[in-house]
Design a protein around this motif. Structure first.
Motif, PDB file in Angstrom:
ATOM      1  N   ASN A  69       0.835  -1.192   0.000  1.00  0.00           N
ATOM      2  CA  ASN A  69       0.000   0.000   0.000  1.00  0.00           C
ATOM      3  C   ASN A  69       0.877   1.253   0.000  1.00  0.00           C
ATOM      4  OD1 ASN A  69      -2.380   1.427   0.006  1.00  0.00           O
ATOM      5  ND2 ASN A  69      -2.575   1.394   2.223  1.00  0.00           N
ATOM      6  N   SER A  71       4.011   1.510  -1.116  1.00  0.00           N
ATOM      7  CA  SER A  71       4.716   1.650  -2.394  1.00  0.00           C
ATOM      8  C   SER A  71       3.763   2.121  -3.493  1.00  0.00           C
ATOM      9  CB  SER A  71       5.398   0.346  -2.782  1.00  0.00           C
ATOM     10  OG  SER A  71       4.451  -0.639  -3.101  1.00  0.00           O
ATOM     11  N   ARG A  72       2.514   1.697  -3.433  1.00  0.00           N
ATOM     12  CA  ARG A  72       1.538   2.131  -4.424  1.00  0.00           C
ATOM     13  C   ARG A  72       1.274   3.635  -4.291  1.00  0.00           C
ATOM     14  NH1 ARG A  72      -4.029  -0.441  -3.804  1.00  0.00           N
ATOM     15  NH2 ARG A  72      -2.645  -1.772  -2.669  1.00  0.00           N
ATOM     16  N   LYS A  73       1.171   4.128  -3.053  1.00  0.00           N
ATOM     17  CA  LYS A  73       0.949   5.557  -2.836  1.00  0.00           C
ATOM     18  C   LYS A  73       2.139   6.379  -3.292  1.00  0.00           C
ATOM     19  CE  LYS A  73      -2.256   5.231   1.011  1.00  0.00           C
ATOM     20  NZ  LYS A  73      -2.454   5.475   2.441  1.00  0.00           N
ATOM     21  N   ASN A  75       4.368   5.574  -5.596  1.00  0.00           N
ATOM     22  CA  ASN A  75       4.457   5.539  -7.054  1.00  0.00           C
ATOM     23  C   ASN A  75       3.431   6.459  -7.695  1.00  0.00           C
ATOM     24  OD1 ASN A  75       6.565   3.744  -7.107  1.00  0.00           O
ATOM     25  ND2 ASN A  75       5.262   1.950  -7.368  1.00  0.00           N
ATOM     26  N   LYS A  76       2.273   6.559  -7.101  1.00  0.00           N
ATOM     27  CA  LYS A  76       1.231   7.417  -7.645  1.00  0.00           C
ATOM     28  C   LYS A  76       1.665   8.874  -7.565  1.00  0.00           C
ATOM     29  CE  LYS A  76      -3.667   8.398  -7.415  1.00  0.00           C
ATOM     30  NZ  LYS A  76      -4.916   8.139  -6.736  1.00  0.00           N
TER      31      LYS A  76
END
Length: 87
Positions: A69, A71-73, A75-76
Protein backbone atom coordinates in the motif's frame (compact mmCIF):
# COMPACT_ATOMS: atom_id res chain seq x y z
CA UNK A 1 14.37 9.12 -14.30
CA UNK A 2 14.39 8.87 -10.53
CA UNK A 3 11.69 11.10 -9.11
CA UNK A 4 12.32 9.94 -5.52
CA UNK A 5 15.73 11.52 -5.15
CA UNK A 6 14.38 14.59 -3.33
CA UNK A 7 12.03 12.73 -1.01
CA UNK A 8 12.95 12.18 2.61
CA UNK A 9 12.88 8.60 3.82
CA UNK A 10 10.41 8.80 6.68
CA UNK A 11 10.01 5.05 7.13
CA UNK A 12 11.65 3.85 10.28
CA UNK A 13 13.16 0.36 10.38
CA UNK A 14 12.26 0.17 14.09
CA UNK A 15 8.58 -0.30 13.15
CA UNK A 16 9.47 -3.27 10.98
CA UNK A 17 11.78 -4.76 13.60
CA UNK A 18 9.08 -4.44 16.27
CA UNK A 19 6.57 -6.06 13.96
CA UNK A 20 8.92 -8.98 13.32
CA UNK A 21 9.65 -9.42 17.04
CA UNK A 22 5.92 -9.50 17.78
CA UNK A 23 5.29 -11.83 14.87
CA UNK A 24 7.88 -14.37 15.95
CA UNK A 25 7.82 -13.88 19.72
CA UNK A 26 4.11 -13.70 20.47
CA UNK A 27 3.30 -17.32 19.50
CA UNK A 28 6.20 -18.56 21.64
CA UNK A 29 5.03 -16.50 24.61
CA UNK A 30 1.49 -17.80 24.22
CA UNK A 31 2.66 -21.42 24.06
CA UNK A 32 4.85 -20.89 27.14
CA UNK A 33 1.93 -19.32 29.01
CA UNK A 34 -0.58 -22.07 28.15
CA UNK A 35 0.06 -24.18 31.30
CA UNK A 36 -0.58 -21.15 33.51
CA UNK A 37 -3.66 -20.08 31.57
CA UNK A 38 -5.11 -23.61 31.61
CA UNK A 39 -5.21 -23.55 35.43
CA UNK A 40 -7.78 -20.76 35.36
CA UNK A 41 -9.56 -21.30 32.06
CA UNK A 42 -8.97 -24.49 30.06
CA UNK A 43 -11.28 -23.27 27.28
CA UNK A 44 -9.23 -20.08 26.80
CA UNK A 45 -6.01 -22.10 26.78
CA UNK A 46 -7.43 -24.41 24.12
CA UNK A 47 -8.51 -21.47 21.99
CA UNK A 48 -5.14 -19.75 22.34
CA UNK A 49 -3.41 -23.01 21.48
CA UNK A 50 -5.40 -23.17 18.23
CA UNK A 51 -4.78 -19.50 17.34
CA UNK A 52 -1.06 -19.30 18.20
CA UNK A 53 0.29 -21.00 15.02
CA UNK A 54 -1.64 -18.57 12.81
CA UNK A 55 -0.53 -15.32 14.45
CA UNK A 56 2.71 -15.07 12.49
CA UNK A 57 1.21 -15.65 9.01
CA UNK A 58 -1.59 -13.16 9.71
CA UNK A 59 0.84 -10.51 10.92
CA UNK A 60 3.20 -11.12 7.99
CA UNK A 61 0.29 -10.75 5.59
CA UNK A 62 -0.70 -7.46 7.19
CA UNK A 63 2.90 -6.25 6.97
CA UNK A 64 3.06 -7.22 3.30
CA UNK A 65 -0.22 -5.35 2.68
CA UNK A 66 1.12 -2.22 4.41
CA UNK A 67 4.34 -2.29 2.37
CA UNK A 68 2.47 -2.75 -0.91
CA UNK A 69 0.00 0.00 0.00
CA UNK A 70 2.86 2.38 0.84
CA UNK A 71 4.72 1.65 -2.39
CA UNK A 72 1.54 2.13 -4.42
CA UNK A 73 0.95 5.56 -2.84
CA UNK A 74 4.54 6.67 -3.39
CA UNK A 75 4.46 5.54 -7.05
CA UNK A 76 1.23 7.42 -7.65
CA UNK A 77 2.73 10.65 -6.31
CA UNK A 78 5.77 10.14 -8.51
CA UNK A 79 3.73 9.58 -11.64
CA UNK A 80 1.48 12.55 -10.88
CA UNK A 81 4.51 14.83 -10.55
CA UNK A 82 5.98 13.58 -13.84
CA UNK A 83 2.69 14.18 -15.67
CA UNK A 84 2.53 17.74 -14.36
CA UNK A 85 6.10 18.44 -15.50
CA UNK A 86 5.43 17.19 -19.02
CA UNK A 87 2.36 19.39 -19.52
Amino acid sequence: MNCHKNEDKKSSPIKHILHMVLCCGLPFLIVLALPFISRYSPQAAGLLGLIAPFICPIMMGSMFFMIMNHSRKSNKKCCDNQNEMQQ
